[in-house]
Design an enzyme around this catalytic site. Structure first.
Site, PDB file in Angstrom:
ATOM      1  N   SER A   2       0.920  -1.201   0.110  1.00  0.00           N
ATOM      2  CA  SER A   2      -0.012   0.026   0.152  1.00  0.00           C
ATOM      3  C   SER A   2       0.922   1.312  -0.168  1.00  0.00           C
ATOM      4  O   SER A   2       2.008   1.269   0.412  1.00  0.00           O
ATOM      5  CB  SER A   2      -0.820  -0.169   1.295  1.00  0.00           C
ATOM      6  N   TYR A  42      -2.666   0.173  10.425  1.00  0.00           N
ATOM      7  CA  TYR A  42      -2.818  -0.491   8.962  1.00  0.00           C
ATOM      8  C   TYR A  42      -1.539   0.024   8.630  1.00  0.00           C
ATOM      9  O   TYR A  42      -0.787  -0.923   7.801  1.00  0.00           O
ATOM     10  CB  TYR A  42      -3.942   0.119   8.473  1.00  0.00           C
TER      11      TYR A  42
END
Length: 265
Positions: free
Chosen positions: A122, A135
């Protein structure tokens, strides 16, 4: 990604916690084109079993697309430890389980040796973002694991390791995320936390990234002779990567001389 592989005439082994999610797709292909395997990446025995089933069905595995993961939306102070740890079991340890078995399989099972490991990371693995601290931490950890794997594999094994680092794409990621109530200390209307929560919960939010087009790009990357270790995907991810590099370089240059004081006489 499974659909893209099949569209190109290749064989796909689709692994899911709930295979019924792709029952319609599975009904369109014979077992010599699509094998569906139940897999929870946080269970190491499931990972080994999935690779075994793929090997028994097709003899070798050329590409592993390692993409299990989910998001927890919460300030760091608002995130219960058990919730953060559960996410790490999937986003990091699950990815690590698949990575280890993929490298072993490419080296010891495939004849000739070789394969491509595509890690779905990501842009959050480049830069920490408000309301997604744990996250981002899981993705930072996966970046480190991926870079190390790329450095450790012997070139003679013909194994390529790539971190696919997407920005914002239209998926069900936000809808499927774990939402934790905001911490009261971060409730000022103009705070980064409130702004980001408002953004991701906006029902009119439109993301430019198209997952079908992204799948085609990723398919192309898997066929490169010398793929990059990092692939920012989507203009948002590219901008985040550029800003992170510029910010890091600025800090390094500004304070580089301070390290002169740390050298032994």
């Amino acid at each position: 990604m499974t659909e893209a592989v099949l569209r190109h005439g290749d064989i796909a082994v689709a692994t899911l916690r709930k295979p019924e999610a792709i029952a319609d797709l599975a009904s369109q292909y014979s077992s010599d084109r699509l094998l569906v395997v139940t897999l929870d990446v946080s269970k190491e025995e499931d990972v080994i079993s999935a690779f075994t089933q793929a090997r028994e069905a097709f003899g070798r595995i050329d590409v592993v697309f390692n993409d299990a993961g989910y998001t927890v939306w919460a300030e760091i102070e608002a995130t219960p430890s058990d919730v953060a740890r559960a996410m790490f079991e999937v986003n990091f340890w699950g990815a690590a389980n698949v990575s280890r078995e993929a490298i072993r399989h490419f080296r010891e099972v495939n004849t000739p040796q070789g394969g491509v490991l595509l890690q779905v990371n990501s842009a959050g693995g480049y830069q920490g973002m408000a309301v997604s601290g744990y996250y981002c931490a899981s993705k930072f950890a996966l970046q480190g694991l991926t870079e190390t794997l790329a450095a450790e594999v012997d070139p003679e094994w013909n194994i390529k390791v790539v971190s696919i680092d997407p920005g914002a794409f239209r998926t069900n990621c936000i809808a499927a995320a774990v939402m934790i109530p905001p911490h009261p200390a971060y409730s000022k209307p103009d705070s980064p936390s409130v702004k980001r929560r408002s953004l991701v919960q906006d029902p009119n939010l439109v993301l430019r990234g198209d997952v079908n087009k992204a799948a085609e790009v990723i398919y192309k990357v898997a066929g490169l002779d010398n793929p990059p270790v990092h692939l920012p995907l989507g203009h948002g991810a590219v901008e985040i990567a550029k800003k992170k590099v510029a910010s890091l370089l600025a800090d390094v240059e500004k304070y580089a001389s301070w390290s002169d004081e740390t050298e032994a006489d």
